[in-house]
Design a protein around this motif. Structure first.
Motif, PDB file in Angstrom:
ATOM      1  N   LEU A 213       0.841  -1.193   0.000  1.00  0.00           N
ATOM      2  CA  LEU A 213       0.000   0.000   0.000  1.00  0.00           C
ATOM      3  C   LEU A 213       0.880   1.248   0.000  1.00  0.00           C
ATOM      4  O   LEU A 213       1.666   1.470   0.932  1.00  0.00           O
ATOM      5  CB  LEU A 213      -0.916  -0.001   1.215  1.00  0.00           C
ATOM      6  CG  LEU A 213      -1.859  -1.208   1.306  1.00  0.00           C
ATOM      7  CD1 LEU A 213      -2.652  -1.169   2.605  1.00  0.00           C
ATOM      8  CD2 LEU A 213      -2.802  -1.256   0.115  1.00  0.00           C
ATOM      9  N   ILE A 214       0.760   2.027  -1.061  1.00  0.00           N
ATOM     10  CA  ILE A 214       1.515   3.270  -1.193  1.00  0.00           C
ATOM     11  C   ILE A 214       0.549   4.428  -0.993  1.00  0.00           C
ATOM     12  O   ILE A 214      -0.460   4.547  -1.696  1.00  0.00           O
ATOM     13  CB  ILE A 214       2.192   3.368  -2.579  1.00  0.00           C
ATOM     14  CG1 ILE A 214       3.199   2.227  -2.734  1.00  0.00           C
ATOM     15  CG2 ILE A 214       2.881   4.720  -2.744  1.00  0.00           C
ATOM     16  CD1 ILE A 214       3.883   2.193  -4.098  1.00  0.00           C
ATOM     17  N   ARG A 218      -0.996  15.374  -0.992  1.00  0.00           N
ATOM     18  CA  ARG A 218      -0.714  16.665  -1.621  1.00  0.00           C
ATOM     19  C   ARG A 218       0.063  17.576  -0.675  1.00  0.00           C
ATOM     20  O   ARG A 218       0.438  18.687  -1.063  1.00  0.00           O
ATOM     21  CB  ARG A 218      -2.030  17.348  -2.013  1.00  0.00           C
ATOM     22  CG  ARG A 218      -2.845  16.560  -3.013  1.00  0.00           C
ATOM     23  CD  ARG A 218      -4.272  17.073  -3.103  1.00  0.00           C
ATOM     24  NE  ARG A 218      -5.079  16.240  -3.970  1.00  0.00           N
ATOM     25  CZ  ARG A 218      -5.600  15.058  -3.637  1.00  0.00           C
ATOM     26  NH1 ARG A 218      -5.379  14.583  -2.405  1.00  0.00           N
ATOM     27  NH2 ARG A 218      -6.304  14.351  -4.495  1.00  0.00           N
ATOM     28  N   LYS A 219       0.270  17.113   0.532  1.00  0.00           N
ATOM     29  CA  LYS A 219       0.958  17.922   1.536  1.00  0.00           C
ATOM     30  C   LYS A 219       2.457  17.982   1.263  1.00  0.00           C
ATOM     31  O   LYS A 219       3.026  17.087   0.645  1.00  0.00           O
ATOM     32  CB  LYS A 219       0.714  17.342   2.927  1.00  0.00           C
ATOM     33  CG  LYS A 219      -0.746  17.377   3.356  1.00  0.00           C
ATOM     34  CD  LYS A 219      -0.919  16.745   4.723  1.00  0.00           C
ATOM     35  CE  LYS A 219      -2.375  16.743   5.156  1.00  0.00           C
ATOM     36  NZ  LYS A 219      -2.551  16.122   6.492  1.00  0.00           N
ATOM     37  N   PRO A 220       3.130  19.029   1.762  1.00  0.00           N
ATOM     38  CA  PRO A 220       4.577  19.163   1.545  1.00  0.00           C
ATOM     39  C   PRO A 220       5.385  18.161   2.366  1.00  0.00           C
ATOM     40  O   PRO A 220       4.931  17.681   3.410  1.00  0.00           O
ATOM     41  CB  PRO A 220       4.863  20.607   1.976  1.00  0.00           C
ATOM     42  CG  PRO A 220       3.780  20.930   2.941  1.00  0.00           C
ATOM     43  CD  PRO A 220       2.560  20.204   2.457  1.00  0.00           C
ATOM     44  N   GLU A 221       6.572  17.879   1.899  1.00  0.00           N
ATOM     45  CA  GLU A 221       7.457  16.910   2.543  1.00  0.00           C
ATOM     46  C   GLU A 221       7.758  17.284   3.994  1.00  0.00           C
ATOM     47  O   GLU A 221       7.934  16.407   4.851  1.00  0.00           O
ATOM     48  CB  GLU A 221       8.760  16.819   1.739  1.00  0.00           C
ATOM     49  CG  GLU A 221       9.810  15.881   2.308  1.00  0.00           C
ATOM     50  CD  GLU A 221       9.373  14.423   2.276  1.00  0.00           C
ATOM     51  OE1 GLU A 221       9.806  13.654   3.168  1.00  0.00           O
ATOM     52  OE2 GLU A 221       8.613  14.051   1.358  1.00  0.00           O
ATOM     53  N   ILE A 243       4.272   8.989   0.133  1.00  0.00           N
ATOM     54  CA  ILE A 243       4.802   9.952  -0.833  1.00  0.00           C
ATOM     55  C   ILE A 243       4.176  11.317  -0.598  1.00  0.00           C
ATOM     56  O   ILE A 243       2.955  11.463  -0.582  1.00  0.00           O
ATOM     57  CB  ILE A 243       4.521   9.479  -2.272  1.00  0.00           C
ATOM     58  CG1 ILE A 243       5.264   8.159  -2.524  1.00  0.00           C
ATOM     59  CG2 ILE A 243       4.934  10.537  -3.281  1.00  0.00           C
ATOM     60  CD1 ILE A 243       5.033   7.582  -3.889  1.00  0.00           C
ATOM     61  N   MET A 244       5.062  12.320  -0.419  1.00  0.00           N
ATOM     62  CA  MET A 244       4.615  13.684  -0.198  1.00  0.00           C
ATOM     63  C   MET A 244       5.379  14.612  -1.141  1.00  0.00           C
ATOM     64  O   MET A 244       6.397  14.236  -1.718  1.00  0.00           O
ATOM     65  CB  MET A 244       4.807  14.070   1.270  1.00  0.00           C
ATOM     66  CG  MET A 244       4.173  13.072   2.224  1.00  0.00           C
ATOM     67  SD  MET A 244       4.164  13.583   3.945  1.00  0.00           S
ATOM     68  CE  MET A 244       2.940  14.877   3.932  1.00  0.00           C
ATOM     69  N   ARG A 245       4.929  15.816  -1.284  1.00  0.00           N
ATOM     70  CA  ARG A 245       5.449  16.728  -2.299  1.00  0.00           C
ATOM     71  C   ARG A 245       6.758  17.393  -1.861  1.00  0.00           C
ATOM     72  O   ARG A 245       6.847  17.986  -0.783  1.00  0.00           O
ATOM     73  CB  ARG A 245       4.430  17.805  -2.634  1.00  0.00           C
ATOM     74  CG  ARG A 245       3.152  17.262  -3.202  1.00  0.00           C
ATOM     75  CD  ARG A 245       2.089  18.324  -3.361  1.00  0.00           C
ATOM     76  NE  ARG A 245       2.266  19.079  -4.599  1.00  0.00           N
ATOM     77  CZ  ARG A 245       1.346  19.895  -5.095  1.00  0.00           C
ATOM     78  NH1 ARG A 245       0.196  20.075  -4.444  1.00  0.00           N
ATOM     79  NH2 ARG A 245       1.560  20.542  -6.211  1.00  0.00           N
ATOM     80  N   ALA A 246       7.722  17.272  -2.756  1.00  0.00           N
ATOM     81  CA  ALA A 246       8.974  17.986  -2.534  1.00  0.00           C
ATOM     82  C   ALA A 246       8.753  19.476  -2.803  1.00  0.00           C
ATOM     83  O   ALA A 246       7.766  19.873  -3.426  1.00  0.00           O
ATOM     84  CB  ALA A 246      10.062  17.433  -3.460  1.00  0.00           C
TER      85      ALA A 246
END
Length: 309
Positions: A213-214, A218-221, A243-246
């Motif tokens: 499960l990945i 949309r939240k920042p890193e 996975i979060m946004r760089a």
């Protein structure tokens, strides 16, 4: 005149008097009998008038009720047609609002009201349960591969709240405007809780069957640690990747950010089986796997500030 003659005259007078009395008595009987008959006829006539009056009143009342019923039905048909028109309008508006990332002030008030009815009327719950059942049915037909490269992508912004305080306040205000102090209590929160538990049940079921499960956000890193703790606090554990946004991705459109990340996963060898989200930006573009599933929601505006979580 002789004594016999006087006697005969008296007898004749007596008989005449008796005869006259009998005649007068008979007239009185006829008169009394005639008066009695006229009273009876009058009684029947009056009773008939009363019956006719009652029938007329009953007829008038019946006609009035039928007319009122017809008016109510006509009014109901008009209201249904109006509600139906508003529903289809808001449904189309929600789709285009999602495609164009419209902001909350751009949502027509009638659509807020329909969103509340969508929740309180049980339609949201039915749609959510149906969608979850459809997802479970799909995964009942397949199994993860032995190389552990098969993965299911889940949008965690469907799980955790993300700047939606104002949107909830708006929906509560709409409820208050509609119901006053007697508004249904907790219906919006109930819908959010229902969504949380149904997604958690799905998450646990997929994890128990061996799927990787990945989780996508949309939240920042920089919010990774806080987000991870929030997920664990509400029952989500054991994910394969978060996975979060760089910083370099914060200026991207969200659909482009998701597409870029999915493409990178595929290049690294991950086999995306499915993507699950309530928002189109996570379900748009390439590398979506075998099946995508869109969870229902009452309203949409700007995917960065979802209405219902």
């Amino acid at each position: 005149m002789s004594a016999y003659g006087h006697q005969m005259e008296r007898e004749f007078s007596s008989q005449s008097l008796l005869s006259r009395e009998d005649t007068e008595s008979g007239s009185q009987y006829v008169l009394e009998s005639g008066f009695y008959m006229k009273s009876f006829a009058a009684t029947i006539f009056i009773a008939g008038l009363l019956i006719v009056g009652v029938l007329l009143v009953t007829l008038i009342v019946t006609l009035a009720v039928m007319l009122q019923s017809c008016e109510s039905r006509s009014k109901g048909v008009v209201e249904i047609e109006k509600a139906s028109d508003s529903y289809h309008y808001c449904k189309a508006f929600a789709l285009h609002g999602e495609l164009n990332s419209l902001e909350e002030p751009e949502i027509p008030p009638v659509c807020w009201n329909l969103a509340i009815h969508y929740i309180e009327g049980g339609e949201y719950e039915r749609d959510l349960n149906f969608t979850i059942s459809m997802i479970e049915s799909f995964f009942d037909t397949i199994s993860p591969s032995d190389n552990h490269l098969d993965a299911v992508l889940m949008d965690i912004d469907d799980i955790l709240a993300s700047n939606h305080t104002y949107s909830h306040q708006s929906m509560h205000q709409q409820q208050f405007n509609q119901y006053g102090s007697n508004k249904p209590s907790g219906s919006i929160e109930d819908a959010a809780n229902l969504k949380h538990w149904r997604i958690l049940e799905l998450y646990v079921k997929l994890k128990s069957r061996g799927w990787s499960l990945i989780l996508l956000s949309r939240k920042p890193e920089r919010q990774r640690n806080v987000t991870a703790e929030q997920l664990k606090a509400v029952g989500f554990n054991g994910w394969s990747s978060l996975i979060m946004r760089a910083d370099s991705e914060m200026e991207m459109e969200t659909w482009e950010y998701f597409r870029t990340r999915r493409t990178a996963m595929k290049e690294e060898g991950t086999q995306i089986i499915s993507v699950i989200s309530s928002q189109l930006d996570a379900l748009t573009g390439s590398s979506l796997g075998k099946r995508v599933f869109k969870l229902p929601k009452p309203l949409h505006y700007n995917s960065q500030t979802p209405t219902l979580r």
